[in-house]
Design a protein around this motif. Structure first.
Motif, PDB file in Angstrom:
ATOM      1  N   LEU A  95       0.826  -1.208   0.000  1.00 30.95           N
ATOM      2  CA  LEU A  95       0.000   0.000   0.000  1.00 30.95           C
ATOM      3  C   LEU A  95       0.862   1.260   0.000  1.00 30.95           C
ATOM      4  CD1 LEU A  95      -2.845  -0.981   2.494  1.00 30.95           C
ATOM      5  CD2 LEU A  95      -2.938  -0.896   0.000  1.00 30.95           C
ATOM      6  N   LEU A  96       1.982   1.234   0.715  1.00 24.62           N
ATOM      7  CA  LEU A  96       2.882   2.392   0.703  1.00 24.62           C
ATOM      8  C   LEU A  96       3.489   2.606  -0.678  1.00 24.62           C
ATOM      9  CD1 LEU A  96       4.729   1.997   4.135  1.00 24.62           C
ATOM     10  CD2 LEU A  96       2.889   3.584   3.540  1.00 24.62           C
ATOM     11  N   VAL A  97       3.857   1.506  -1.347  1.00 21.98           N
ATOM     12  CA  VAL A  97       4.393   1.616  -2.700  1.00 21.98           C
ATOM     13  C   VAL A  97       3.322   2.131  -3.660  1.00 21.98           C
ATOM     14  CG1 VAL A  97       5.303   0.272  -4.642  1.00 21.98           C
ATOM     15  CG2 VAL A  97       6.174  -0.120  -2.342  1.00 21.98           C
ATOM     16  N   ALA A  98       2.091   1.676  -3.465  1.00 23.32           N
ATOM     17  CA  ALA A  98       1.006   2.104  -4.359  1.00 23.32           C
ATOM     18  C   ALA A  98       0.734   3.599  -4.248  1.00 23.32           C
ATOM     19  CB  ALA A  98      -0.267   1.310  -4.054  1.00 23.32           C
ATOM     20  N   LEU A  99       0.949   4.178  -3.079  1.00 25.35           N
ATOM     21  CA  LEU A  99       0.716   5.615  -2.921  1.00 25.35           C
ATOM     22  C   LEU A  99       1.632   6.438  -3.819  1.00 25.35           C
ATOM     23  CD1 LEU A  99       0.215   5.929   0.948  1.00 25.35           C
ATOM     24  CD2 LEU A  99      -1.524   5.967  -0.838  1.00 25.35           C
ATOM     25  N   ALA A 100       2.846   5.933  -4.060  1.00 24.69           N
ATOM     26  CA  ALA A 100       3.770   6.661  -4.933  1.00 24.69           C
ATOM     27  C   ALA A 100       3.378   6.560  -6.402  1.00 24.69           C
ATOM     28  CB  ALA A 100       5.196   6.134  -4.741  1.00 24.69           C
ATOM     29  N   GLY A 101       2.591   5.563  -6.770  1.00 18.71           N
ATOM     30  CA  GLY A 101       2.227   5.384  -8.166  1.00 18.71           C
ATOM     31  C   GLY A 101       0.843   5.882  -8.524  1.00 18.71           C
ATOM     32  N   MET A 102       0.115   6.426  -7.578  1.00 16.70           N
ATOM     33  CA  MET A 102      -1.228   6.906  -7.876  1.00 16.70           C
ATOM     34  C   MET A 102      -1.173   8.242  -8.603  1.00 16.70           C
ATOM     35  SD  MET A 102      -3.233   5.906  -4.346  1.00 16.70           S
ATOM     36  CE  MET A 102      -4.784   6.485  -5.013  1.00 16.70           C
ATOM     37  N   ARG A 103      -2.203   8.496  -9.390  1.00 15.25           N
ATOM     38  CA  ARG A 103      -2.260   9.729 -10.172  1.00 15.25           C
ATOM     39  C   ARG A 103      -2.453  10.962  -9.297  1.00 15.25           C
ATOM     40  NH1 ARG A 103      -3.265   9.240 -15.682  1.00 15.25           N
ATOM     41  NH2 ARG A 103      -3.374   7.089 -16.422  1.00 15.25           N
ATOM     42  N   ALA A 114       6.465   5.073 -15.290  1.00 15.84           N
ATOM     43  CA  ALA A 114       6.987   4.743 -13.961  1.00 15.84           C
ATOM     44  C   ALA A 114       5.856   4.498 -12.971  1.00 15.84           C
ATOM     45  CB  ALA A 114       7.900   5.868 -13.466  1.00 15.84           C
ATOM     46  N   LYS A 115       4.791   5.295 -13.040  1.00 20.87           N
ATOM     47  CA  LYS A 115       3.666   5.094 -12.143  1.00 20.87           C
ATOM     48  C   LYS A 115       2.986   3.747 -12.383  1.00 20.87           C
ATOM     49  CE  LYS A 115       2.304   9.838 -11.010  1.00 20.87           C
ATOM     50  NZ  LYS A 115       2.207   9.616  -9.562  1.00 20.87           N
ATOM     51  N   THR A 116       2.874   3.345 -13.643  1.00 17.90           N
ATOM     52  CA  THR A 116       2.258   2.057 -13.945  1.00 17.90           C
ATOM     53  C   THR A 116       3.099   0.900 -13.416  1.00 17.90           C
ATOM     54  OG1 THR A 116       1.260   2.995 -15.939  1.00 17.90           O
ATOM     55  CG2 THR A 116       1.375   0.604 -15.800  1.00 17.90           C
ATOM     56  N   ILE A 117       4.409   0.979 -13.568  1.00 18.38           N
ATOM     57  CA  ILE A 117       5.287  -0.077 -13.053  1.00 18.38           C
ATOM     58  C   ILE A 117       5.180  -0.172 -11.535  1.00 18.38           C
ATOM     59  CG2 ILE A 117       7.689  -0.788 -12.811  1.00 18.38           C
ATOM     60  CD1 ILE A 117       6.525  -1.279 -15.576  1.00 18.38           C
ATOM     61  N   ILE A 118       5.103   0.980 -10.854  1.00 15.04           N
ATOM     62  CA  ILE A 118       4.987   0.984  -9.394  1.00 15.04           C
ATOM     63  C   ILE A 118       3.688   0.315  -8.957  1.00 15.04           C
ATOM     64  CG2 ILE A 118       4.693   2.492  -7.398  1.00 15.04           C
ATOM     65  CD1 ILE A 118       6.655   4.419  -8.705  1.00 15.04           C
ATOM     66  N   LEU A 119       2.587   0.603  -9.641  1.00 16.59           N
ATOM     67  CA  LEU A 119       1.316  -0.019  -9.289  1.00 16.59           C
ATOM     68  C   LEU A 119       1.300  -1.516  -9.590  1.00 16.59           C
ATOM     69  CD1 LEU A 119      -1.301   2.676 -10.374  1.00 16.59           C
ATOM     70  CD2 LEU A 119      -0.453   2.153  -8.095  1.00 16.59           C
ATOM     71  N   LEU A 120       2.000  -1.935 -10.645  1.00 19.44           N
ATOM     72  CA  LEU A 120       2.105  -3.368 -10.917  1.00 19.44           C
ATOM     73  C   LEU A 120       2.879  -4.085  -9.811  1.00 19.44           C
ATOM     74  CD1 LEU A 120       2.791  -3.425 -14.781  1.00 19.44           C
ATOM     75  CD2 LEU A 120       0.653  -3.892 -13.581  1.00 19.44           C
ATOM     76  N   VAL A 121       3.927  -3.446  -9.313  1.00 19.85           N
ATOM     77  CA  VAL A 121       4.688  -4.022  -8.195  1.00 19.85           C
ATOM     78  C   VAL A 121       3.804  -4.112  -6.946  1.00 19.85           C
ATOM     79  CG1 VAL A 121       6.659  -3.666  -6.666  1.00 19.85           C
ATOM     80  CG2 VAL A 121       6.903  -3.290  -9.123  1.00 19.85           C
ATOM     81  N   PRO A 188       1.025   2.482 -20.655  1.00 21.50           N
ATOM     82  CA  PRO A 188       1.111   3.689 -21.488  1.00 21.50           C
ATOM     83  C   PRO A 188       2.095   3.510 -22.625  1.00 21.50           C
ATOM     84  CG  PRO A 188       2.320   3.992 -19.453  1.00 21.50           C
ATOM     85  CD  PRO A 188       1.627   2.666 -19.336  1.00 21.50           C
ATOM     86  N   SER A 189       1.857   4.230 -23.728  1.00 19.29           N
ATOM     87  CA  SER A 189       2.743   4.141 -24.887  1.00 19.29           C
ATOM     88  C   SER A 189       3.971   5.002 -24.744  1.00 19.29           C
ATOM     89  CB  SER A 189       1.984   4.552 -26.155  1.00 19.29           C
ATOM     90  OG  SER A 189       1.489   5.876 -26.021  1.00 19.29           O
ATOM     91  N   ASP A 190       3.937   5.979 -23.838  1.00 13.77           N
ATOM     92  CA  ASP A 190       5.063   6.881 -23.657  1.00 13.77           C
ATOM     93  C   ASP A 190       5.974   6.327 -22.583  1.00 13.77           C
ATOM     94  OD1 ASP A 190       6.791   8.951 -23.725  1.00 13.77           O
ATOM     95  OD2 ASP A 190       5.485  10.394 -22.696  1.00 13.77           O
ATOM     96  N   LYS A 191       7.219   6.094 -22.897  1.00 13.12           N
ATOM     97  CA  LYS A 191       8.185   5.554 -21.958  1.00 13.12           C
ATOM     98  C   LYS A 191       9.190   6.623 -21.518  1.00 13.12           C
ATOM     99  CE  LYS A 191       8.072   0.865 -23.812  1.00 13.12           C
ATOM    100  NZ  LYS A 191       8.861  -0.263 -24.331  1.00 13.12           N
ATOM    101  N   GLY A 192       8.763   7.831 -21.442  1.00  6.78           N
ATOM    102  CA  GLY A 192       9.670   8.868 -21.002  1.00  6.78           C
ATOM    103  C   GLY A 192      10.470   9.404 -22.155  1.00  6.78           C
ATOM    104  N   SER A 193      11.803   9.130 -22.161  1.00 11.17           N
ATOM    105  CA  SER A 193      12.684   9.654 -23.184  1.00 11.17           C
ATOM    106  C   SER A 193      12.735   8.787 -24.428  1.00 11.17           C
ATOM    107  CB  SER A 193      14.099   9.780 -22.616  1.00 11.17           C
ATOM    108  OG  SER A 193      14.583   8.522 -22.202  1.00 11.17           O
ATOM    109  N   PHE A 194      12.069   7.646 -24.411  1.00  5.77           N
ATOM    110  CA  PHE A 194      12.092   6.761 -25.564  1.00  5.77           C
ATOM    111  C   PHE A 194      10.943   7.122 -26.490  1.00  5.77           C
ATOM    112  CE2 PHE A 194      15.331   3.983 -24.050  1.00  5.77           C
ATOM    113  CZ  PHE A 194      15.205   4.007 -22.674  1.00  5.77           C
ATOM    114  N   ASP A 195      11.205   7.060 -27.786  1.00  2.00           N
ATOM    115  CA  ASP A 195      10.190   7.344 -28.792  1.00  2.00           C
ATOM    116  C   ASP A 195       9.533   6.050 -29.220  1.00  2.00           C
ATOM    117  OD1 ASP A 195      10.772  10.032 -28.736  1.00  2.00           O
ATOM    118  OD2 ASP A 195      12.316   9.851 -30.303  1.00  2.00           O
TER     119      ASP A 195
END
Length: 238
Positions: A95-103, A114-121, A188-195
């Protein structure tokens, strides 16, 4: 909007599961004395939990005693101690990890990947906590039912399923639901700095036709007119 609501629902369901896991771990009612026979009036009830034994007399007086040694417990309760503590740790940390990944939080703002990966963890940790609850509760319930129908045991040694086991099964269901809500997300389709190039855009690409460059050409009427222009004389008009 839908993902934000699912995230809040997952945290709320996970919090209920965490409270249920704590209650299941602390309650002494894992094994309860079985009332077998023709005696209607029972003066004493015995409860056996993970940490203590409790005796209740005439429905108004109860005494509890903490176990003197861990080795005094049967194998299913020894394993239940460690697994239930692991379940509490995994659920709380998830639950603590999920708080960092919430919108609705400012952590990793603008980075949906990054938020999606955190919520998957966090969802995976909730699933592990669910397994750590189901194993000891189901194992203890199996041992109680097996011993209840064992003809070699006397009635005083038989036990029934306590309230803590039922709370544990419901808790496991809540933790499972929380993990499902965390894991049911669209990557998400956007991976940050990757196109990321979408195939649909590539297939629908139509190059614009290039226009030929026009060069203005002035033809020379005759060689004598060129020579006259070099000498500075004006060509005669016809």
């Amino acid at each position: 909007m839908v993902q934000g609501v699912s995230e809040i629902a997952a945290v709320c369901v996970g919090l209920i599961g965490l409270i249920g896991a704590a209650a299941t771990t602390g309650l002494p009612m894992w094994k309860v004395t079985a009332f077998i026979g023709e005696n209607i009036i029972v003066m004493e009830t015995r409860w056996e939990g993970l940490w203590m034994n409790c005796y209740r007399q005439a429905n108004f007086r109860m005494q509890c005693k903490v176990y003197d040694s861990l080795l005094f417990l049967p194998p299913e309760l020894q394993a239940a101690r460690g697994l239930m503590c692991c379940s509490l740790a995994l659920s709380g940390l998830g639950l603590l990890v999920a708080l960092a990944g919430m919108r609705c939080t400012s952590c990793f703002q603008g980075n949906d990947w990054a938020k999606t990966i955190i919520l998957l963890v966090a969802g995976a940790m909730q699933f592990m906590a669910c397994i750590c609850v189901f194993i000891p509760v189901s194992w203890t319930g199996h041992v109680i039912i097996r011993d209840f129908y064992n003809p070699l045991l006397i009635d005083a040694q038989r036990r029934e399923l306590g309230e803590a086991l039922y709370i544990g099964w419901v808790t496991g269901a809540f933790l499972f639901a929380s993990g499902v809500l965390f894991l049911c997300r669209r990557m998400p389709s956007d991976k940050g700095s990757f196109d990321v190039y979408h195939p649909a855009h590539l297939l629908g690409y139509k190059p614009t036709p290039s226009k030929p460059t026009l060069t203005r050409y002035h033809p020379i009427s005759s060689v004598p007119s060129l020579q006259l222009s070099v000498r500075g004389e004006m060509p005669p008009f016809h």
